[in-house]
Design an enzyme around this catalytic site. Sequence first.
Site, short mmCIF file in Angstrom:
data_model
loop_
_atom_site.label_atom_id
_atom_site.label_comp_id
_atom_site.label_asym_id
_atom_site.label_seq_id
_atom_site.Cartn_x
_atom_site.Cartn_y
_atom_site.Cartn_z
N ASP A 36 0.75 -1.14 -0.04
CA ASP A 36 0.06 -0.20 0.05
C ASP A 36 0.90 1.17 -0.06
OD1 ASP A 36 -3.14 0.32 1.24
OD2 ASP A 36 -2.01 2.16 1.20
N ASP A 62 4.22 2.35 -4.29
CA ASP A 62 3.34 3.03 -5.29
C ASP A 62 3.27 1.92 -6.36
OD1 ASP A 62 2.18 4.64 -7.21
OD2 ASP A 62 3.34 6.31 -6.74
N ASN A 89 -5.83 -4.80 -6.04
CA ASN A 89 -7.00 -4.05 -5.38
C ASN A 89 -6.61 -2.18 -5.50
OD1 ASN A 89 -9.41 -3.84 -3.52
ND2 ASN A 89 -7.62 -2.91 -2.39
N TYR A 153 -12.26 7.24 -13.92
CA TYR A 153 -12.53 5.95 -13.24
C TYR A 153 -12.96 4.73 -13.93
CZ TYR A 153 -13.28 3.00 -8.91
OH TYR A 153 -13.41 1.99 -8.12
N LYS A 157 -11.31 1.39 -14.93
CA LYS A 157 -11.96 0.00 -14.52
C LYS A 157 -12.24 -0.75 -16.02
CE LYS A 157 -11.34 0.29 -10.24
NZ LYS A 157 -10.30 -0.52 -9.71
#
Length: 247
Positions: A36, A62, A89, A153, A157
């Site tokens: 993370d 990153d 994720n 976004y 996705k």
Amino acid sequence: MRFHDCVAIVTGGADGIGKEIARKMLTEGATVIISDINVGACEETIKEFQLSGFDAHAMPADVAKKKEVMSVVEKTKEQFGKIDILVNNAGLVRDAKITEMEEEDWDCVVDVCLKGSFLFAKYVAEHMISQEYGKIVNIASRAYLGNPGQANYASAKSGVLGLTKALAKELGKHNINVNAVAPGLIETSALRNHPKFERIKELQKRDSPIKRVGSTEDVANAVLFFASDASSYITGDILHVTGGRFG
């Protein structure tokens, strides 16, 4: 203990959906590496898991930076000898109307959501191919269907789904399954802190066949199915965790 003796990397695993995925994998016997960008949150989460007796490890990175991704993958392989599962994720949103969206907002979202998934898949796949086994689960979003104010976004996705299908066809011959989970509205700390949270919940209940907001556990359960051998004859697929809401 579906994941006894399995080694998993979960990106964006310090909080929210990623943290719940990591928790569930740990409870079923996996060694989990959480990567993370938030170093403090990553270390706190690992401390929480280790106090519960779980085999959890922090490797902050990153996901949009090649050298940092390579470092996580190489350290995992060196320390644990293999990588069985990758859960891509990590993600973020920077919403704005298209006429007001800055180039930086576009680049940042696409880099983390799509490029990050590409980089981790690329370097993990090298190890999975050599061991002739692996599970890659990409976290997409119902937003790939399009949402106002989320051109960046939704595009990222959608790209994650294209990546999933391409890799499924490319890596299947190496006994590597690649699938995606597309969550809808999920109750995370970020959503609960939204000033219009109650109104958002009302709209979800109105528009969804299942009259509630989704939980991080709902998403984690879907991910664990794809990460387990129960899904060994499924690849290139998308599992929607949306309460039946697709429009």
